[in-house]
Design a protein around this motif. Sequence first.
Motif, PDB file in Angstrom:
ATOM      1  N   LEU A  47      55.431  39.596  54.597  1.00  0.00           N
ATOM      2  CA  LEU A  47      56.007  40.601  53.699  1.00  0.00           C
ATOM      3  C   LEU A  47      56.225  40.088  52.274  1.00  0.00           C
ATOM      4  O   LEU A  47      55.929  40.807  51.309  1.00  0.00           O
ATOM      5  N   PRO A  48      56.762  38.870  52.065  1.00  0.00           N
ATOM      6  CA  PRO A  48      56.929  38.390  50.689  1.00  0.00           C
ATOM      7  C   PRO A  48      55.624  38.364  49.902  1.00  0.00           C
ATOM      8  O   PRO A  48      55.588  38.745  48.725  1.00  0.00           O
ATOM      9  N   PHE A  49      54.542  37.929  50.532  1.00  0.00           N
ATOM     10  CA  PHE A  49      53.253  37.884  49.846  1.00  0.00           C
ATOM     11  C   PHE A  49      52.799  39.294  49.490  1.00  0.00           C
ATOM     12  O   PHE A  49      52.330  39.546  48.369  1.00  0.00           O
ATOM     13  N   PHE A  50      52.942  40.223  50.413  1.00  0.00           N
ATOM     14  CA  PHE A  50      52.532  41.608  50.171  1.00  0.00           C
ATOM     15  C   PHE A  50      53.335  42.216  49.020  1.00  0.00           C
ATOM     16  O   PHE A  50      52.768  42.897  48.148  1.00  0.00           O
ATOM     17  N   ILE A  51      54.633  41.971  48.994  1.00  0.00           N
ATOM     18  CA  ILE A  51      55.484  42.522  47.928  1.00  0.00           C
ATOM     19  C   ILE A  51      55.071  41.965  46.566  1.00  0.00           C
ATOM     20  O   ILE A  51      55.000  42.690  45.569  1.00  0.00           O
ATOM     21  N   LEU A  52      54.783  40.661  46.517  1.00  0.00           N
ATOM     22  CA  LEU A  52      54.367  40.044  45.260  1.00  0.00           C
ATOM     23  C   LEU A  52      53.045  40.630  44.757  1.00  0.00           C
ATOM     24  O   LEU A  52      52.881  40.879  43.558  1.00  0.00           O
ATOM     25  N   VAL A  53      52.103  40.865  45.670  1.00  0.00           N
ATOM     26  CA  VAL A  53      50.828  41.468  45.283  1.00  0.00           C
ATOM     27  C   VAL A  53      51.050  42.868  44.714  1.00  0.00           C
ATOM     28  O   VAL A  53      50.495  43.228  43.667  1.00  0.00           O
ATOM     29  N   ILE A 102      41.672  45.258  55.637  1.00  0.00           N
ATOM     30  CA  ILE A 102      41.223  43.892  55.923  1.00  0.00           C
ATOM     31  C   ILE A 102      42.362  43.084  56.535  1.00  0.00           C
ATOM     32  O   ILE A 102      42.146  42.234  57.403  1.00  0.00           O
ATOM     33  N   GLY A 103      43.594  43.359  56.094  1.00  0.00           N
ATOM     34  CA  GLY A 103      44.738  42.638  56.636  1.00  0.00           C
ATOM     35  C   GLY A 103      44.949  42.850  58.119  1.00  0.00           C
ATOM     36  O   GLY A 103      45.609  42.047  58.781  1.00  0.00           O
ATOM     37  N   LYS A 104      44.396  43.936  58.661  1.00  0.00           N
ATOM     38  CA  LYS A 104      44.536  44.221  60.093  1.00  0.00           C
ATOM     39  C   LYS A 104      43.408  43.644  60.943  1.00  0.00           C
ATOM     40  O   LYS A 104      43.457  43.695  62.166  1.00  0.00           O
ATOM     41  N   ILE A 105      42.376  43.121  60.280  1.00  0.00           N
ATOM     42  CA  ILE A 105      41.229  42.561  61.002  1.00  0.00           C
ATOM     43  C   ILE A 105      41.531  41.135  61.444  1.00  0.00           C
ATOM     44  O   ILE A 105      42.156  40.365  60.713  1.00  0.00           O
ATOM     45  N   PHE A 383      45.721  42.500  36.075  1.00  0.00           N
ATOM     46  CA  PHE A 383      46.127  43.084  34.800  1.00  0.00           C
ATOM     47  C   PHE A 383      44.934  43.591  33.993  1.00  0.00           C
ATOM     48  O   PHE A 383      44.974  44.718  33.487  1.00  0.00           O
ATOM     49  N   SER A 384      43.916  42.778  33.828  1.00  0.00           N
ATOM     50  CA  SER A 384      42.800  43.125  32.949  1.00  0.00           C
ATOM     51  C   SER A 384      42.008  44.310  33.487  1.00  0.00           C
ATOM     52  O   SER A 384      41.898  44.518  34.698  1.00  0.00           O
ATOM     53  N   TYR A 385      41.430  45.073  32.561  1.00  0.00           N
ATOM     54  CA  TYR A 385      40.635  46.238  32.938  1.00  0.00           C
ATOM     55  C   TYR A 385      39.351  45.798  33.621  1.00  0.00           C
ATOM     56  O   TYR A 385      38.661  44.888  33.161  1.00  0.00           O
ATOM     57  N   GLY A 386      39.039  46.463  34.692  1.00  0.00           N
ATOM     58  CA  GLY A 386      37.848  46.160  35.479  1.00  0.00           C
ATOM     59  C   GLY A 386      38.086  46.597  36.913  1.00  0.00           C
ATOM     60  O   GLY A 386      38.725  45.875  37.680  1.00  0.00           O
ATOM     61  N   GLY A 387      37.620  47.793  37.257  1.00  0.00           N
ATOM     62  CA  GLY A 387      37.950  48.369  38.557  1.00  0.00           C
ATOM     63  C   GLY A 387      37.404  47.597  39.739  1.00  0.00           C
ATOM     64  O   GLY A 387      38.130  47.314  40.695  1.00  0.00           O
ATOM     65  N   THR A 388      36.105  47.244  39.692  1.00  0.00           N
ATOM     66  CA  THR A 388      35.522  46.529  40.832  1.00  0.00           C
ATOM     67  C   THR A 388      36.147  45.147  41.002  1.00  0.00           C
ATOM     68  O   THR A 388      36.362  44.686  42.124  1.00  0.00           O
ATOM     69  N   ALA A 389      36.455  44.480  39.877  1.00  0.00           N
ATOM     70  CA  ALA A 389      37.097  43.158  39.958  1.00  0.00           C
ATOM     71  C   ALA A 389      38.471  43.281  40.611  1.00  0.00           C
ATOM     72  O   ALA A 389      38.845  42.459  41.457  1.00  0.00           O
ATOM     73  N   LEU A 390      39.239  44.310  40.236  1.00  0.00           N
ATOM     74  CA  LEU A 390      40.557  44.517  40.833  1.00  0.00           C
ATOM     75  C   LEU A 390      40.446  44.809  42.318  1.00  0.00           C
ATOM     76  O   LEU A 390      41.222  44.276  43.125  1.00  0.00           O
ATOM     77  N   SER A 391      39.480  45.627  42.703  1.00  0.00           N
ATOM     78  CA  SER A 391      39.296  45.950  44.122  1.00  0.00           C
ATOM     79  C   SER A 391      38.952  44.712  44.933  1.00  0.00           C
ATOM     80  O   SER A 391      39.466  44.513  46.040  1.00  0.00           O
ATOM     81  N   ILE A 392      38.072  43.869  44.388  1.00  0.00           N
ATOM     82  CA  ILE A 392      37.696  42.641  45.101  1.00  0.00           C
ATOM     83  C   ILE A 392      38.886  41.694  45.197  1.00  0.00           C
ATOM     84  O   ILE A 392      39.117  41.058  46.238  1.00  0.00           O
ATOM     85  N   GLN A 393      39.683  41.594  44.128  1.00  0.00           N
ATOM     86  CA  GLN A 393      40.871  40.741  44.164  1.00  0.00           C
ATOM     87  C   GLN A 393      41.850  41.213  45.233  1.00  0.00           C
ATOM     88  O   GLN A 393      42.414  40.397  45.981  1.00  0.00           O
ATOM     89  N   LEU A 394      42.065  42.508  45.332  1.00  0.00           N
ATOM     90  CA  LEU A 394      42.978  43.037  46.353  1.00  0.00           C
ATOM     91  C   LEU A 394      42.392  42.846  47.750  1.00  0.00           C
ATOM     92  O   LEU A 394      43.133  42.580  48.701  1.00  0.00           O
ATOM     93  N   ALA A 395      41.078  42.963  47.881  1.00  0.00           N
ATOM     94  CA  ALA A 395      40.441  42.693  49.171  1.00  0.00           C
ATOM     95  C   ALA A 395      40.649  41.235  49.582  1.00  0.00           C
ATOM     96  O   ALA A 395      40.885  40.926  50.761  1.00  0.00           O
ATOM     97  N   MET A 397      43.210  39.461  48.757  1.00  0.00           N
ATOM     98  CA  MET A 397      44.600  39.384  49.216  1.00  0.00           C
ATOM     99  C   MET A 397      44.717  39.866  50.657  1.00  0.00           C
ATOM    100  O   MET A 397      45.569  39.400  51.418  1.00  0.00           O
ATOM    101  N   GLY A 398      43.842  40.809  51.040  1.00  0.00           N
ATOM    102  CA  GLY A 398      43.810  41.253  52.433  1.00  0.00           C
ATOM    103  C   GLY A 398      43.421  40.146  53.377  1.00  0.00           C
ATOM    104  O   GLY A 398      43.923  40.061  54.508  1.00  0.00           O
TER     105      GLY A 398
END
Length: 413
Positions: A47-53, A102-105, A383-395, A397-398
């Motif tokens: 949970l702490p990691f998820f909240i920080l993300v 991905i976090g559930k896999i 923070f920086s603009y870039g949709g695909t980069a943000l999606s990959i970063q969040l993936a 984190m998964g």
Amino acid sequence: MVRQKKAPAARRRPMSREEALARQERQQRRRELEQESRELAKGPIDLPFFILVMLLTGVGLVMLLSASFPSAYYETDGQNPMSYFIRQGVFAIMGVAAMLFIGKINYQRFRGLAKPLLYLAVILLILVIVPGNPLAITRNNATRWLGIPGTSLQFQPSEIAKLAVVIYFADSISKKKDRMQTFRYGIAPYAVLLIVLAALVGIEPHLSGAILIMGAGAVMMLVGGIHWRWVGLAMGAAGLLLYLVLGVIGYNASRIEMWHNPWLDPQGAGYQLRQSLITIGSGGLWGVGLGKSRQKFLYLPEEHNDFIFAIVCEELGLIGATVIMLLFAALILRGFWIALHARDRFGSLMVVGVMTLVGLQTFLNIGVVTGLLPTTGISLPFFSYGGTALSIQLAEMGIVLSVSRQMKPTKAG
């Protein structure tokens, strides 16, 4: 003509009873581990990691809205000043959904992606640098993007290459154990792969992307068990290569010169760093207030992208910028804590690779924006603009959340 008889094929030696029993025991142990892994994969995420993300993603979206609306207003002739924010928000929602999925896999399944993802990354990196490729997109004298014709979807293959290195190295290194101490098995194959990938990324040119790939791979090799002397040799070789590229060959020599003194050419090569330093200094201790930046009104280039941290400093001041840096530090430390308590080497190495990417990219971006490092194109995670980069970063984190589900139990207190 007399035909020669083929020599009979060599028959395998029949397996002894002891060998058969040992094989059955290994298979049974493997099945038990797989069953245990499936059961543990149903545990709770960290949970702490998820909240920080989620905190960093939320704050990043707010700062992107503040930093991007002047450019969006200008580019759309006043029709849609929230265009950057809306697009980033859509990709953020997609990324969070991917992170939770991905976090559930069971992360053991990621082993099957190691080689296919690596092959895909190499193919995409080659496509970027193929002359005349209609899918390749060039900006600011750099060809780093691939786009789908007829759509606005664009992505950097280097982002996929970074993830491919993490998963492939984690899968391969986790199987070698003591052999990582040898040059043949622990150094040579990984060093060659890193050099090839970094070279493909560097040709674009994308020096910061090459540094991220080399850095993540080197840290994973070190954690995987290579000897310290190889680390020293690698650092020496990297330093020599960097000196040759920057000093002898002259790659981005003007950037190095302007890094030392951007006021030598304040309206030319030194303009971006000069404006960044002015933006940071304008914030003072407490900042001018959220949304009240003056430098974002087309004074600071890339204010919603690589230099968004300068807008953070101007609007939130030293106090706000420090809080955000502490959030990044907490996320990175928590990620490495998860790696220390991972169930096996594969999970631990994957988390180390992912968090090294985040930590190194954050350090490089803030270093560039504040003038600590030479100016180069590198974004700030979340923070920086870039949709695909943000999606990959969040993936990514998964992946960390998936590993956190199977952590070893820790003693309370």
